[in-house]
Scaffold this active site. Structure first.
Site, PDB file in Angstrom:
ATOM      1  N   GLU A  10       0.481  40.725  34.000  1.00  0.00           N
ATOM      2  CA  GLU A  10       0.991  40.382  35.332  1.00  0.00           C
ATOM      3  C   GLU A  10       0.321  41.298  36.357  1.00  0.00           C
ATOM      4  O   GLU A  10       0.009  42.452  36.075  1.00  0.00           O
ATOM      5  CB  GLU A  10       2.501  40.575  35.348  1.00  0.00           C
ATOM      6  CG  GLU A  10       3.164  40.339  36.689  1.00  0.00           C
ATOM      7  CD  GLU A  10       4.613  40.788  36.719  1.00  0.00           C
ATOM      8  OE1 GLU A  10       5.369  40.249  37.525  1.00  0.00           O
ATOM      9  OE2 GLU A  10       4.979  41.688  35.926  1.00  0.00           O
TER      10      GLU A  10
ATOM     11  N   LYS B  20       6.141  32.196  37.206  1.00  0.00           N
ATOM     12  CA  LYS B  20       7.321  32.976  36.837  1.00  0.00           C
ATOM     13  C   LYS B  20       8.593  32.231  37.222  1.00  0.00           C
ATOM     14  O   LYS B  20       8.775  31.833  38.372  1.00  0.00           O
ATOM     15  CB  LYS B  20       7.277  34.347  37.522  1.00  0.00           C
ATOM     16  CG  LYS B  20       8.382  35.290  37.101  1.00  0.00           C
ATOM     17  CD  LYS B  20       8.193  36.673  37.719  1.00  0.00           C
ATOM     18  CE  LYS B  20       9.253  37.658  37.229  1.00  0.00           C
ATOM     19  NZ  LYS B  20       9.056  39.015  37.794  1.00  0.00           N
TER      20      LYS B  20
ATOM     21  N   CYS C 218       7.002  39.151  32.806  1.00  0.00           N
ATOM     22  CA  CYS C 218       7.896  40.292  33.024  1.00  0.00           C
ATOM     23  C   CYS C 218       9.338  39.983  32.659  1.00  0.00           C
ATOM     24  O   CYS C 218       9.629  39.672  31.507  1.00  0.00           O
ATOM     25  CB  CYS C 218       7.762  40.771  34.463  1.00  0.00           C
ATOM     26  SG  CYS C 218       8.365  42.471  34.716  1.00  0.00           S
TER      27      CYS C 218
END
Length: 511
Positions: free
Chosen positions: A255, A315, A366
């Site tokens: 990321e 995301k 994440c």
């Protein structure tokens, strides 16, 4: 009441110690039992107080790493999460009135856990009981019943322990046998582990570039992060040419590989394309991409050495107040630091895995790894392996890194898939389906991890069950409340003193 509250806060701190970095999961049933006993015997309108004390002890300790963002962020988030435990305290006080209260209280614990993991603002899953089980026999149950099921089993072990504590004489036999039966059930997956059918293999490389400067600021030198990735990938290409490393089928960058839109900056675009050509393999690039003047996207982009950018995963769970500001006009006026989040990050909705080098890859960015929905969706649609692209630079000197990596290991176990983690400056790693860390890179280092991983399309029962386990816990909680409240109200009505006959007659005449 003061003693109950103090004991509850101690139990909350103890539960936090079940997670990384202390990692003592054996504390879970004892701390859950302590919570129940501190709330038992109180009215619902008072039981929220020990519940809140437990939540403060638990969440303030567990989320101490949020101080890297700011003390206000730490106290605000941890206190919000503690409120859910306050509600659970009141629920517990009601549910223990029913005969089979250990079942209902365990269901309520899990229902609250599911609720706070998705609300408000997409929730905060940190601190789910299942996330403390990476190196325990209980983790073997994950492919069968999922994270929600394991959390329920652990909560049930605590409520049964509380039941055993308050039972007297011969009555202790029933909770003792019930607790022994639960342990026996949890040992079944150890003897009969779920096994995926492996149907292929790929060589995958994870690149850890390190972040220039102090290491905890991804924006300190954003072009430097990308250049580090290009350099480490280039060195890997040299090792491949020299025969010291195998040729990877594809490469995973973390990321925030670039926090500047590579489609708006020709030099970054050229650097990424050049790196893909140098390694002669597609690269899964983590990039911040513009989505108009007011919004951005956090994406994993498949970058082919010939055709360039292709499929993308966005995301699903941006961090509120970190990557977007809910009610922006209200909050940015109150808290000046929130103004640093100039544009709001939009949420992704992709359910299908990415196709990279003829492999179906389920991606998570994440904090996405802590949520069930995106991973379950991609695995159910054919993901043969998983990748996690993460930055975590802000938290590099905190225990958040270890907590997230533990969650990542559990996702590999739960889905029965190999999982590759690429982080900007740690912890990157390659994880086998049994949770074993096959390779890892220390924090604040540059590294290229190259490993052969196996592929599978087998879907474990946990994924097939999906959100239904959480829904069942919500239903059980509602049922338990109904069973507890109806007899309670009936009992109160039985204690109402009837009017005196003379008075009743006088009232009738007056009417």
């Amino acid at each position: 009441m003061l003693l109950r509250t103090l004991l509850a806060s101690v139990c909350g701190v103890g539960l936090a110690l079940a997670f990384e970095p202390v990692a003592l999961p054996v504390l879970i049933p004892f701390c859950v039992a302590g919570f129940v006993l501190c709330c038992r015997g109180l009215r619902a309108r008072r039981a929220w107080l020990p519940g809140l004390a437990f939540g403060i002890g638990f969440q303030w300790t567990l989320l101490f790493w949020m101080r890297a963002v700011g003390t206000d962020a730490w106290i605000g988030l941890a206190s919000l999460e503690a409120v859910f435990l306050a509600l659970l305290g009141s629920l517990t006080a009601v549910l223990v009135r029913h005969r089979w209260w250990p079942l209902w209280v365990a269901a309520a614990w899990t229902a609250i856990e599911v609720w706070r993991s998705g609300w408000p603002f997409s929730g905060m899953p940190w601190g789910r009981l299942a996330f403390a089980t990476a190196d325990t026999f209980v983790a073997d149950a994950l492919p069968w019943i999922g994270s929600v099921g394991v959390s329920f089993a652990l909560a049930l072990s605590g409520t049964m322990l509380a039941w055993l504590t308050v039972a007297r004489g011969r009555e202790r036999r029933t909770p003792a046998l019930a607790l022994a039966a639960l342990v026996a059930v949890l040992l079944v997956p150890v003897a009969l582990p779920w096994q995926a059918d492996m149907d292929g293999e790929q060589v995958v490389a994870a690149i850890q570039p390190d972040v220039p400067g102090p290491g905890n600021d991804i924006l300190y030198d954003p072009r430097g992060v990308t250049q580090n990735l290009v350099d480490v990938t280039g060195r890997l290409a040299d090792d491949v040419a020299a025969g010291s490393e195998p040729q990877p089928d594809f490469v995973v960058w973390p990321e925030n590989s670039t926090t500047m839109d590579p489609f708006e900056h020709d030099d970054l675009n050229a650097s990424i394309s050049g790196a893909a050509r140098t390694i002669e393999a597609p690269i899964l690039v983590g990039a911040i991409v513009d989505a108009g003047t007011d919004h951005v996207l956090n994406q994993g982009i498949v970058w082919d050495p010939v055709t360039g950018a292709g499929e993308r995963y966005t995301k699903r769970h941006p961090v509120p107040f970190g990557e977007y500001i809910p009610a922006r006009k209200l909050f940015t006026r109150q808290f000046g630091r929130l103004a640093e989040v100039g544009r709001d990050m939009l949420s992704g909705t992709r359910d299908d895995p990415l196709t990279i080098a003829r492999t179906e890859v389920g991606d998570a960015i994440c904090f996405d790894v802590a949520y069930d929905d995106g991973i379950y969706a991609q695995v159910s649609r054919g993901a043969q392996m998983l990748t996690v692209q993460t930055s975590n630079a802000t938290f590099i000197y905190t225990h958040q890194i270890a907590q997230q990596f533990a969650i990542t290991r559990l996702r590999a176990i739960e889905t029965g898939r190999w999982l590759v983690v690429a982080a900007t400056n740690g912890v990157s790693g390659v994880i086998a389906p049994d949770g074993t860390v096959v390779a890892s890179a220390p924090t604040r280092t540059q590294a290229a991890l190259v490993e052969q991983v196996q592929l599978t399309t087998s879907v474990p029962p946990s994924v097939r069950i999906g959100p239904w386990s959480g829904r069942i816990c919500v239903f059980l909680t509602a049922l338990g409340l109904a069973l507890a409240l109806v007899p309670y109200r009936r009992q109160r009505n039985e204690h109402v003193v009837p009017p005196e006959p003379e008075l009743a007659g006088a009232e009738s005449r007056s009417e």
